[in-house]
Structures are given as structure tokens and as C-alpha cells.
Enzyme design. Structure first.
Site, mmCIF file in Angstrom:
data_model
loop_
_atom_site.group_PDB
_atom_site.id
_atom_site.type_symbol
_atom_site.label_atom_id
_atom_site.label_comp_id
_atom_site.label_asym_id
_atom_site.label_seq_id
_atom_site.Cartn_x
_atom_site.Cartn_y
_atom_site.Cartn_z
ATOM 1 N N LYS A 121 -32.217 2.811 -2.422
ATOM 2 C CA LYS A 121 -30.827 2.379 -2.231
ATOM 3 C C LYS A 121 -29.908 3.554 -1.947
ATOM 4 O O LYS A 121 -29.042 3.490 -1.068
ATOM 5 C CB LYS A 121 -30.348 1.606 -3.469
ATOM 6 C CG LYS A 121 -28.950 0.992 -3.304
ATOM 7 C CD LYS A 121 -28.773 -0.203 -4.219
ATOM 8 C CE LYS A 121 -28.569 0.196 -5.668
ATOM 9 N NZ LYS A 121 -27.177 0.668 -5.916
ATOM 10 N N SER A 122 -30.080 4.647 -2.689
ATOM 11 C CA SER A 122 -29.221 5.815 -2.486
ATOM 12 C C SER A 122 -29.363 6.367 -1.073
ATOM 13 O O SER A 122 -28.372 6.696 -0.410
ATOM 14 C CB SER A 122 -29.562 6.909 -3.500
ATOM 15 O OG SER A 122 -29.267 6.502 -4.814
ATOM 16 N N ASP A 182 -30.365 5.336 -13.878
ATOM 17 C CA ASP A 182 -30.496 3.930 -13.494
ATOM 18 C C ASP A 182 -31.697 3.254 -14.140
ATOM 19 O O ASP A 182 -31.767 2.019 -14.172
ATOM 20 C CB ASP A 182 -30.607 3.799 -11.972
ATOM 21 C CG ASP A 182 -29.289 4.079 -11.271
ATOM 22 O OD1 ASP A 182 -28.233 3.904 -11.908
ATOM 23 O OD2 ASP A 182 -29.313 4.485 -10.095
ATOM 24 N N GLN A 211 -22.572 10.586 -7.282
ATOM 25 C CA GLN A 211 -21.499 9.932 -6.533
ATOM 26 C C GLN A 211 -20.278 10.832 -6.413
ATOM 27 O O GLN A 211 -19.671 10.929 -5.345
ATOM 28 C CB GLN A 211 -21.136 8.602 -7.185
ATOM 29 C CG GLN A 211 -22.215 7.544 -7.035
ATOM 30 C CD GLN A 211 -21.796 6.199 -7.583
ATOM 31 O OE1 GLN A 211 -20.651 5.997 -7.967
ATOM 32 N NE2 GLN A 211 -22.724 5.266 -7.623
ATOM 33 N N SER A 230 -22.870 13.794 -11.734
ATOM 34 C CA SER A 230 -22.766 12.527 -11.015
ATOM 35 C C SER A 230 -22.990 12.757 -9.533
ATOM 36 O O SER A 230 -22.208 13.458 -8.878
ATOM 37 C CB SER A 230 -21.391 11.890 -11.238
ATOM 38 O OG SER A 230 -21.174 10.821 -10.333
ATOM 39 N N ARG A 239 -14.375 -0.810 -12.480
ATOM 40 C CA ARG A 239 -15.097 0.446 -12.688
ATOM 41 C C ARG A 239 -14.212 1.641 -12.343
ATOM 42 O O ARG A 239 -13.386 1.572 -11.438
ATOM 43 C CB ARG A 239 -16.389 0.446 -11.863
ATOM 44 C CG ARG A 239 -17.365 -0.615 -12.341
ATOM 45 C CD ARG A 239 -18.558 -0.757 -11.433
ATOM 46 N NE ARG A 239 -19.373 0.449 -11.411
ATOM 47 C CZ ARG A 239 -20.445 0.599 -10.641
ATOM 48 N NH1 ARG A 239 -20.809 -0.373 -9.823
ATOM 49 N NH2 ARG A 239 -21.140 1.717 -10.683
ATOM 50 N N ARG A 290 -26.606 6.441 2.290
ATOM 51 C CA ARG A 290 -26.248 7.703 2.930
ATOM 52 C C ARG A 290 -26.662 7.723 4.399
ATOM 53 O O ARG A 290 -25.963 8.292 5.244
ATOM 54 C CB ARG A 290 -26.856 8.865 2.144
ATOM 55 C CG ARG A 290 -26.131 9.091 0.807
ATOM 56 C CD ARG A 290 -27.014 9.797 -0.223
ATOM 57 N NE ARG A 290 -26.276 10.141 -1.431
ATOM 58 C CZ ARG A 290 -26.009 9.285 -2.415
ATOM 59 N NH1 ARG A 290 -26.410 8.010 -2.310
ATOM 60 N NH2 ARG A 290 -25.348 9.684 -3.492
ATOM 61 N N GLY A 323 -20.612 0.541 -6.133
ATOM 62 C CA GLY A 323 -19.834 1.721 -6.485
ATOM 63 C C GLY A 323 -20.112 2.884 -5.559
ATOM 64 O O GLY A 323 -19.211 3.672 -5.251
ATOM 65 N N ARG A 327 -24.149 -1.167 -19.765
ATOM 66 C CA ARG A 327 -25.599 -1.342 -19.846
ATOM 67 C C ARG A 327 -26.163 -1.029 -21.225
ATOM 68 O O ARG A 327 -27.187 -1.595 -21.614
ATOM 69 C CB ARG A 327 -26.293 -0.505 -18.763
ATOM 70 C CG ARG A 327 -26.089 -1.084 -17.370
ATOM 71 C CD ARG A 327 -26.715 -0.264 -16.270
ATOM 72 N NE ARG A 327 -26.598 -0.968 -14.989
ATOM 73 C CZ ARG A 327 -26.819 -0.416 -13.812
ATOM 74 N NH1 ARG A 327 -27.178 0.861 -13.732
ATOM 75 N NH2 ARG A 327 -26.688 -1.129 -12.704
#
Length: 444
Positions: free
Chosen positions: A29-30, A326, A178, A176, A131, A34, A102, A357
Site C-alpha cells: 500500500k505504501s 501497522d 508520513q 513517522s 485524525r 507513492r 491518511g 487500535r
């Protein structure tokens, strides 16, 4: 037995008797996010093979189509993108909707901030609008970005007036990917050099891909600092997306806890900044072998063969956390089936994901009979106590949903899971694959 009512979104699961066969893991997914973003910003054509077809990458594609990129219909075979060039995104006619993602919203803020003379409005679904965005908005403002929104610009919806940016040296209080990626993307259009220093190394997909597309990137592992020089020209590339190790982790745990199981997981990305869960499971006693290790498009990958094993508790904390953030929900499931106590600390970040979570896993595993203590930044789980089926809830969080499905496979009696469909956000075929491996008819 596995039954799913699409009308009520309730999944009923029974204990598994053994999981055997092969599984092709969906695209990372990451990396999918990108690749779509950089392909849209690059000059020329980018092709992407193995793209994840989950809802989150679809949100990214929709946003960048609205910004002027020519993106073909999404499929896992080959997606073609005709980029617009680094500073040439168009002003959209409507609000950009990041859905539940996010990653889409935070990274896009970095890209939009430097699009001088254009105005953008961005939002997301109910979960994403709750968030925190201040962690990227604050350093972007230090670079000169003009961003407004609820709660002082820390919650979506957000408005961005593109303008001139200047490079900064930002010392992030949290590791992070992100935050780091947002600032590196902003730095592409900033004057001078933009540097990001982290307390621990986070996943480095952005650095690898930016370098492949032509950006001037420097990485200093000793100081945990990444720098990008503004003014780079990005050129379209061929991108091969490996399987997502975060998705593979559900099968690694499922096979470990279900007796007489063996699975071969093919083409899994093994980037060292992402393999913390693999290392932790091996420390817990999981029988996992790496086969056919190779490199593709700058990313290491291989096949994972996993067999049933007796697990033991361990401690998960410190610099390990960014490499498995994750996977902590499903590692909590592994801990519930392991002998002894597992302690998870330094994971407060999980409280501001798609759900809280830590609270969600403590609550739902407790309903199944696990002994779980909750800390502000983690969990303590006393394993080895047989779990029983129960009514549990996904909290509308894809990783919670799949983690609870895994727990149900090893529990005694039937488990009823509410909100199972959200698994499609990151793993559209998880439930059908589970059906195949358990030889269960799927009823709607």
C-alpha cells in the site's frame, strides 16, 4: 465455516483445521500510493505493475486525476500515468477527497503547498476528519505554507493556498514515514535543502522511489537524517510493486496459531525498514523461512514459507515500533496465543490511526477471553489462555477487522465479526482468500 452477510456486514467464522497452499500477497500500500503520486508529478510516462487495488490507492488516483494527471484505469497488471510535471498540478474544480487514507491526505498536503498561485480544498471520510494533521501542517507552515482548517488547521477539511516554500531542518518528535515523506515532497519545490531528522528510522520507500525518479536525495543513517534539494526534475519510471508485508503478517500469524498449517506467501516486500514483525515473530518462535530472496526496482523481496509453531511471549518496544507499527494489532493476536507475557510499549501512535487500535484490540480480545492490560502507549497480554468465540467489532478499521478474523481461526467456537467489509481498504481479497484456505462456502 465462514459466512458473510453483505446486507448487514456481519462475518461468522469458525475455528480452522489447517491452512495450506499458496497465497499471492496484494501490492504494498505504501509503495502504491507513492508510485501514483510520483508518476503524476513526473515528466513523461510512468508504468506501475502490481498496484494494490484497495480503496486507499483508489482515493489517491482520484485526487491526482482531479489535479490533472492522466491515470489509466487501475488494475494489478499495468497502470499507465502521464505526469504533469513537478509544479504543474492544476487547480481542481471540486474538493479533493482522500477517503479513509491518511497517507493520501498527509503526503498530498506537502505536494499542494508548493503549487504557487493555486487553491486547493482537501477532506476525507468521518474517520480521517478526526485524525491529527498538525504533525504535517506545523512543519509545512515553517516552510512558508498557507494552510487553514478546523482546530487551527490540525483537522480536515483543510484549505491550501499554494505558494513559495523554503527548505528547513525539521527534527520530528516521532518516527513517522508520513511526516518525513510529506516534507520531502514539499522540499522538491522549496528553495534550498529540506532536511528531516527522526528519533528512529521509519520506512524508507519515499527515499528509494524519489531517488529512482531523479530527485537529489541524501540519507545519513547515523544521524537518521534525510535531505532533499529543491529544483529536482522527476522523470517517469517503471515501478514494480512488491507484496505488502503488512498484509502478509495476517497469514504469518494465522498459520503460526492454527495447527497443521503451512503456507507459501509469494513476492513479499522485505524492505528492512518494514520487517520488524517478521523479526518479532521469529523471536516468538514462529517457523518462517525466506526463500528466493531478490531485488526488484530497488526494493528487496522474497517468498515466505510459514508453518505452525508454538509461540512464546516477548517485548516489543523502542526502535522496533516504526518497523512494525501497522502489524501491532495482529501481533497482539499472536501474543494471545503465545505462552507467557508479551509487552508492547512506545506505540501511542496507534491511538490516532483509523481507530484507537490499542483500545480496540484490548477490548475485542478481552471479549474473546484474553487477558489484556492497556497502557497509554501499549498493551500487556498474558498468553496461553484459550480464546473463545464472541461477538466482536472491527471499529471500521481494516487492520482490526483482519486481526480479529485471524484470532477467530484459533478460537474455540464461532465468532461473529461486525464491520468486516472494511478489510477491502487494504486487502480486497482477504475474505475470499480466507474462504479458499478454510474450504468454507461464502454465503451472502
Amino acid at each position: 465455516m465462514l459466512t458473510h452477510s453483505s446486507a448487514t456486514d456481519i462475518l461468522t467464522l469458525s475455528p480452522a483445521k489447517g491452512l495450506r497452499g499458496q497465497v499471492s500477497i496484494p501490492g504494498d500500500k505504501s509503495i502504491s500510493h507513492r508510485a501514483l503520486m510520483l508518476g503524476s508529478l513526473a515528466e513523461g510516462e510512468t508504468t506501475i505493475q502490481g498496484l494494490l487495488l484497495g480503496e486507499d490507492p483508489r482515493s489517491t488516483a482520484a485526487c491526482f486525476r482531479a489535479l490533472g494527471a492522466d491515470i489509466s484505469e487501475l488494475n494489478s497488471e499495468c497502470v499507465r500515468i502521464r505526469g504533469v510535471g513537478l509544479g504543474q498540478l492544476q487547480e481542481p474544480a471540486d474538493v479533493l477527497d482522500a477517503g479513509n487514507s491518511g497517507t493520501t491526505l498527509r503526503l498530498m498536503l506537502g505536494i499542494l503547498a508548493g503549487q504557487a498561485g493555486r487553491f486547493f480544498a482537501v477532506t476525507g471520510d468521518r474517520s480521517l476528519r478526526s485524525r491529527p494533521m498538525g504533525r504535517v501542517v506545523e512543519p509545512l507552515r515553517q516552510m512558508g505554507a498557507s494552510i487553514w482548517g478546523r482546530a487551527g488547521g490540525t483537522l480536515a477539511p483543510l484549505a491550501v493556498q499554494g505558494g513559495s516554500l523554503k527548505g528547513i531542518h525539521y527534527r520530528s518528535p516521532v518516527a513517522s514515514a508520513q511526516v518525513k515523506s510529506c516534507l520531502l515532497l514539499a522540499g522538491l519545490l522549496a528553495e534550498g535543502t529540506t532536511q528531516v531528522t527522526e528519533p528512529a528510522l521509519s520506512r524508507d520507500h519515499s527515499e528509494r522511489m524519489l531517488r529512482a525518479f531523479g530527485a537529489n536525495i541524501q540519507v545519513d543513517p547515523e544521524t537518521k537524517t534525510v535531505a532533499v534539494v529543491g529544483g529536482s526534475r522527476l522523470v517517469g519510471q517503471r515501478v514494480q510493486v512488491p507484496g505488502d508485508i503488512s498484509s502478509a503478517a495476517f497469514w504469518l500469524v494465522a498459520v503460526s496459531i492454527v495447527p497443521e498449517s503451512e503456507l507459501l506467501l509469494r513476492d513479499v516486500g522485505l524492505n528492512p525498514t518494514r520487517t520488524g514483525a517478521l523479526r518479532v515473530l521469529q523471536e516468538m518462535g514462529a517457523d518462517i523461512q525466506i526463500e528466493n530472496l531478490r531485488e526488484m526496482a530497488g526494493e528487496p523481496l522474497g517468498d515466505l514459507r510459514v508453518r505452525s509453531a508454538r509461540l512464546r511471549g516477548c517485548t516489543i518496544a523502542g526502535d522496533l515500533i516504526p518497523t512494525l507499527i501497522d502489524e501491532i494489532p495482529v501481533l497482539a493476536v499472536a501474543a494471545a496465543f503465545a505462552e507467557g507475557i508479551t509487552v508492547i510499549r512506545d506505540a501511542a501512535e496507534l491511538r490516532v490511526k483509523e481507530s484507537d487500535r490499542l483500545s480496540a484490540m484490548a477490548q475485542e480480545l478481552s471479549r474473546m477471553g484474553a487477558q489484556v492490560a492497556e497502557y497509554p502507549d501499549g498493551l500487556e497480554i498474558k498468553g496461553g489462555i484459550p480464546l473463545h468465540g464472541a461477538e466482536v467489532d472491527s471499529h471500521e478499521d481494516h487492520r482490526i477487522a483482519m486481526s480479529l478474523m485471524v484470532a477467530a481461526l484459533g478460537a474455540q467456537g464461532s465468532t461473529l465479526l461486525r464491520g468486516a467489509d472494511c478489510a477491502r481498504i487494504s486487502y480486497p481479497d482477504f475474505i475470499p482468500t480466507l474462504q479458499r484456505l478454510t474450504a468454507s462456502p461464502l454465503e451472502s
